[in-house]
Every structure is written in structure tokens, then in C-alpha cells.
Design an enzyme around this catalytic site. Structure first.
Site, short mmCIF file in Angstrom:
data_model
loop_
_atom_site.label_atom_id
_atom_site.label_comp_id
_atom_site.label_asym_id
_atom_site.label_seq_id
_atom_site.Cartn_x
_atom_site.Cartn_y
_atom_site.Cartn_z
N SER A 9 0.81 -1.26 0.00
CA SER A 9 -0.02 0.08 -0.03
C SER A 9 0.62 1.34 -0.13
CB SER A 9 -1.03 0.02 1.29
OG SER A 9 -2.05 -0.76 0.85
N LYS B 103 -0.04 3.78 -2.61
CA LYS B 103 -1.03 4.72 -2.69
C LYS B 103 -0.41 6.02 -2.63
CE LYS B 103 -4.86 1.84 -0.62
NZ LYS B 103 -4.20 0.53 -0.43
N SER C 17 -6.27 3.19 4.30
CA SER C 17 -5.77 2.56 3.19
C SER C 17 -6.85 1.94 2.41
CB SER C 17 -4.64 1.60 3.69
OG SER C 17 -3.78 1.13 2.70
#
Length: 415
Positions: free
Chosen positions: A54, A57, A114
């Protein structure tokens, strides 16, 4: 399609072929960088190909902030939610297809929860499709000097072709801070409330005081990440006086270990009194597999999807002092200190169901070894790991092979 766009795609394709030819091993790597100058203060395997999870992101947010700056988006603008976005695997806000979410809420959803569904909403708004957005992400990475990064999706959900390095993630962190100081403050958000539900930031170091100089040194960002392939990842930053440092730790064995390591690295970088110089860290047994994205401890496993797992990499824990190469050792194939994990879940009954399904595919274990074992972990939120235990290394390999052949997920663990 413009000539420049064609050239960019060719460059990305060629670089992609090179990167994908490199071995992807979930191994510890770290870097500490001065945010203003880019000078490196500490590094361990900074250019090793890793799964960003993640941390991906951060680039989705970079492109979003870019769109806000150039007027393509506004914070209050409502964005449509597609079925593809709503169907993303957790972590997610639980967005519903046909409805809408504001840019501001989508940003905070990425930073705190997230949220994979919010990531796709932003991607589709900015590029039409998530796949096309991934192309623009990779192109942007090249402009930022991230030479060893390829993006295939906007969220960081498992994809064996999505790769990066600790150094590239540090460069991305530096670019977020330098190019968008107005929006960087959002990374310090500890709790985000959306439609009555509160979502705590997965970065548990936010607001942590790591030392004192002419005042407290406080961590104010940036992003966590986790997949089974990547381990526990964290990009963090703190400022003391006029100096800001960026730290990236990837491949951590758990959240607590990762967070402790980050605090040590940043404290040492700032010269906090009493902080010892960091030594090279030991590696760990890891099964590279395209399993689940937990974006830290909020773990779930999408059901019904077949994924092609990357090769297993088994490295025995080995201590190493600073400046010495970490040795790789062959583990015993006879001692019964091995286990396999077929998923990690938010509910014990889901873990038990996964064990029953996987257990029906295994033929190389005794009845005692096939006894389901659910290991609970986590303080605030329990995570239930579905495991079979007390195996030899050979049994673990054979069992995982049988489980994977049936289309299920499996990873090998020592201990």
C-alpha cells in the site's frame, strides 16, 4: 495517441521487462534520507526489488494532489463509484456502486484506512480506467527519478508485476513533501470519520516523539503497507528545526518490529542522544505469494480468485553486524518446526473455514498435523491466522504445493 505517449509506453515496457527479470524476494530493506537535499544517511538493500504493497497509494495521492493543484479536481468534488471500485478487496470504506464520494473523503480514506475502493475511484476519475492510471503512475515515477518502479494498480493489492525499491519509495515521499506541502499535512490525520464509521490511521507512529533537541522530534507521516509478499512496510517522516528526514522500512516481520526499527533509524539520523548506530538486520523465512493486502493489520482475503504465486524464497534467520553480508543458510528438512498458513482473517470462523477447505486437499500429513490451528494476533483488532503446524520443511513444501494446485493460497512459515 500522441508520439510522446507512445514513447513513454515503450520506455515503461522495456524497463518493465528488465525489472520483472529480477528476483522478487521479500527481504528487509531500509533507507533514511534528508528530505531537502536527498542525501542518504543510512541504507540497507536500498535498490533491491520489493513489493510496495500500500505504499503504492502514495503515488495515487501524488497524482491526486497534482490534479488539485492544476484545477482538474476540487476537494469538494463528488466522484462516481464504479462497480469495479466497489468490488475491491479490503481494506476498504465499503463504497457502493452508483453512489459518489468527495475527493476530500477519498484522500482521507487512502491515508487512514488505506482504502482500496477509494483508490480506484480516484484512478478512474483521473485516467478513465485503473489500468490506464497505472501507466500514468509509472510514467510519473520516471519523472521523479524512480527508475526501478512499475505500477500495475492504484492500491497496492498483490500483483507480481508491481515492483519498487526502498530508495524509490523514499524519492516518492520526498516529492510528496516538496511538491505538495499544502496537502502533506493530511498524512498526520489520526482518525477519519466517514458515514458514521471512524477509521484509525494504520500508522501507529503518528505523533510519536522520538527525541528532543531544540524541541520535540515528532513523526507526522506518511504511509504503511502490508502484503504477504512484501512484509510490513512503512514510509515515515519527522522534522526537527529546519531539518526533515524521510525513512522507509520494507519487509518487516511484523508491525511492532517495523515501527521500532523506524524509530531507531530516524532517531539515529537526527543524532538523538543515546541512539546506537543501526546494524544490519537479520532476514526471515518468507514465502513469496500473491496473497492479501492488509495495509497493516486489517487483514482479509478475497475469496474465489485464483492467483499465480511467485516462487518461494526461504532464508534462515541469520545475525549480521554492520558492514557484513547477511549469510544465507540451509534449514533443516527433518525437524518439525515448520507450518503453513492458508490465510489471515478478521473472524475466527473464517480462519477455521479456510483450514477445513485447505485440509481436504492435503494428503502428506498425519491426522494430528492436519488438526486446524488458529493463531490470534493483534491488540486492538484480533487477526486470526489459519495454520497447520508441526511439520518438517519437506512436508510444508509438499502441503503448500497441494493447496496451491487446488487454487487456494498458502505460505510457508518457520517456527
Amino acid at each position: 495517441m500522441s508520439r510522446r505517449c507512445v514513447i513513454n509506453r515503450v520506455i515503461i515496457f522495456v524497463v518493465g521487462l528488465f525489472l520483472l527479470a529480477q528476483p522478487l524476494e521479500a527481504k528487509y530493506a531500509a533507507i533514511v534520507m534528508d528530505a531537502a537535499t536527498g542525501s542518504v544517511i543510512h541504507q540497507e538493500n536500498p535498490d533491491k526489488i520489493i513489493a510496495p504493497a500500500s505504499l503504492t497509494k502514495m503515488m495515487t495521492l501524488y497524482k491526486t494532489f497534482q490534479a488539485l493543484e492544476n484545477g482538474t479536481l476540487t476537494l469538494n468534488q463528488k466522484l462516481p463509484i464504479s462497480r469495479h471500485a466497489a468490488n475491491q478487496a479490503p481494506c476498504k470504506l465499503g463504497l457502493r456502486a452508483g453512489r459518489a464520494i468527495s475527493v476530500q473523503d477519498a484522500i482521507l480514506g487512502l491515508i487512514t484506512k488505506s482504502a482500496n475502493d477509494a483508490s480506484v475511484v480516484l484512478a478512474e476519475t483521473l485516467a478513465g480506467t485503473e489500468a490506464q492510471f497505472a501507466v500514468t503512475m509509472t510514467s510519473q515515477a520516471r519523472h521523479l527519478g524512480m527508475s526501478r518502479t512499475i505500477f500495475r494498480n492504484a492500491s497496492g493489492l498483490p500483483n507480481s508485476q508491481q515492483v519498487s525499491t526502498a530508495r524509490d519509495m523514499a524519492r516518492l515521499s520526498q516529492s510528496l513533501i516538496k511538491h505538495f506541502p499544502r496537502y502533506y499535512r493530511h498524512f498526520a490525520t489520526k482518525v477519519f470519520t466517514y458515514q458514521g464509521a471512524s477509521h484509525r490511521n494504520h500508522n501507529h507512529l503518528l505523533g510519536e516523539v522520538i527525541g528532543y533537541g531544540n524541541g520535540p522530534i515528532v513523526i507526522d507521516g506518511i504511509k504503511t503497507g502490508f502484503t504477504n509478499a512484501a512484509g510490513f512496510n512503512l514510509a515515515a517522516s519527522a522534522k526537527h528545526g529546519n531539518q526533515r528526514l524521510i525513512g522507509v522500512v520494507v519487509g518487516g516481520e511484523n508491525r511492532h518490529w517495523r515501527d521500532r526499527r523506524m524509530k531507531q533509524l530516524l532517531s539515529w539520523g537526527f543524532g538523538v542522544e543515546g541512539t546506537k548506530a543501526p546494524k544490519l538486520m537479520k532476514t526471515q523465512y518468507v514465502q513469496i505469494a500473491d496473497l492479501i493486502d492488509a495495509a497493516d493489520q486489517d487483514v482479509s482475503s478475497p475469496q474465489g480468485k485464483k492467483r499465480k504465486a511467485a516462487p518461494a524464497v526461504e532464508i534462515k534467520k541469520a545475525k549480521a553486524t554492520a558492514g557484513k553480508k547477511v549469510s544465507v543458510m540451509k534449514a533443516s528438512a527433518t525437524k518439525s518446526k515448520w507450518r503453513i498458513q492458508v490465510g489471515a482473517f478478521g473472524r475466527a470462523k473464517d480462519a477455521q473455514a479456510a483450514l477445513r477447505k485447505a485440509g481436504s486437499k492435503i494428503t502428506v500429513l498425519t491426522r494430528k498435523q492436519r488438526t486446524p490451528h488458529v493463531a490470534a494476533a493483534g491488540k486492538r483488532k484480533k487477526i486470526y491466522k489459519a495454520q497447520f503446524v508441526n511439520m518438517t520443511q519437506v512436508q510444508a513444501k509438499q502441503s503448500c504445493s497441494q493447496v496451491k494446485k487446488s487454487g487456494l493460497e498458502c505460505m510457508i512459515v518457520q517456527g
